[in-house]
Design a protein around this motif. Structure first.
Motif, PDB file in Angstrom:
ATOM      1  N   PHE A  28       0.855  -1.195   0.000  1.00  0.00           N
ATOM      2  CA  PHE A  28       0.000   0.000   0.000  1.00  0.00           C
ATOM      3  C   PHE A  28       0.884   1.236   0.000  1.00  0.00           C
ATOM      4  N   THR A  29       0.283   2.383  -0.293  1.00  0.00           N
ATOM      5  CA  THR A  29       1.036   3.637  -0.356  1.00  0.00           C
ATOM      6  C   THR A  29       1.271   4.144   1.052  1.00  0.00           C
ATOM      7  N   VAL A  32       0.508   7.841   2.766  1.00  0.00           N
ATOM      8  CA  VAL A  32      -0.806   8.469   2.941  1.00  0.00           C
ATOM      9  C   VAL A  32      -1.548   7.942   4.166  1.00  0.00           C
ATOM     10  N   TYR A  33      -0.872   7.124   4.948  1.00  0.00           N
ATOM     11  CA  TYR A  33      -1.510   6.532   6.127  1.00  0.00           C
ATOM     12  C   TYR A  33      -0.845   6.973   7.421  1.00  0.00           C
ATOM     13  N   TRP A  54      -0.108  11.082   8.420  1.00  0.00           N
ATOM     14  CA  TRP A  54       0.481  11.132   7.074  1.00  0.00           C
ATOM     15  C   TRP A  54       1.159  12.479   6.832  1.00  0.00           C
ATOM     16  N   ASP A  74       9.183   8.275   4.870  1.00  0.00           N
ATOM     17  CA  ASP A  74       8.329   7.633   3.873  1.00  0.00           C
ATOM     18  C   ASP A  74       9.144   7.036   2.730  1.00  0.00           C
ATOM     19  N   ARG A  98      -1.007   0.137  10.844  1.00  0.00           N
ATOM     20  CA  ARG A  98      -1.459   1.175   9.926  1.00  0.00           C
ATOM     21  C   ARG A  98      -2.915   1.483  10.206  1.00  0.00           C
ATOM     22  N   ARG A 101      -7.847   4.177   7.499  1.00  0.00           N
ATOM     23  CA  ARG A 101      -8.293   5.167   6.513  1.00  0.00           C
ATOM     24  C   ARG A 101      -7.134   6.017   6.028  1.00  0.00           C
ATOM     25  N   ALA A 102      -6.956   6.103   4.733  1.00  0.00           N
ATOM     26  CA  ALA A 102      -5.937   6.976   4.163  1.00  0.00           C
ATOM     27  C   ALA A 102      -6.305   8.438   4.388  1.00  0.00           C
ATOM     28  N   TYR A 103      -5.303   9.261   4.599  1.00  0.00           N
ATOM     29  CA  TYR A 103      -5.487  10.711   4.820  1.00  0.00           C
ATOM     30  C   TYR A 103      -6.453  11.004   5.963  1.00  0.00           C
TER      31      TYR A 103
END
Length: 126
Positions: A28-29, A32-33, A54, A74, A98, A101-103
């Motif tokens: 995953f990116t 952004v988490y 993030w 990162d 983690r 939810r992103a952002y």
């Protein structure tokens, strides 16, 4: 295992350790988490220690504020927990995770987190 913790060990009270949490498999990116650190001592429930958002904001449990510092790189998909002035009550297995939810906003509740690591043992001798 999506997150891999390392850096634990045995240290005397007053000493320091630096924990690392790596998202090794790049599934995953990472950037952004929000990433959190939790700990669980024998016979106790898992508790929040710190998170870093993030965007780089951080929050800490009161008992570790001014002693622990969370940071992230990162480019290496890594979050660090620098622990200074360690006390016997810091003895626990430390986990990173983690946030789901992103952002998202930084949250302390462990049910808001997935992608847990296997944990690293921190033992502080008095």
């Amino acid at each position: 295992v999506p997150m891999v913790e390392s850096g634990g060990g045995l240290v005397q009270a007053g000493g320091s350790l630096r924990l690392s949490c790596v998202h090794a498999r790049d599934t995953f990116t990472f950037s952004v988490y929000n990433i959190g650190w939790f700990r669980q001592a024998p016979g106790k429930e898992r508790e929040f220690v710190a998170f870093i958002t993030w965007s780089g904001s951080a929050d800490y449990q009161d008992s570790v504020k001014d002693r622990f510092t969370i940071s992230r790189d990162d480019s290496k998909r890594t979050v660090f927990l620098q622990m200074n002035s360690l006390k016997s009550e810091d003895t626990a297995v430390y986990y990173c995770a983690r946030q789901n939810r992103a952002y998202g906003p930084g949250l302390r509740m462990d049910y808001e987190y997935g992608y847990w690591g296997q944990g690293t043992q921190v033992t502080v001798s008095s």
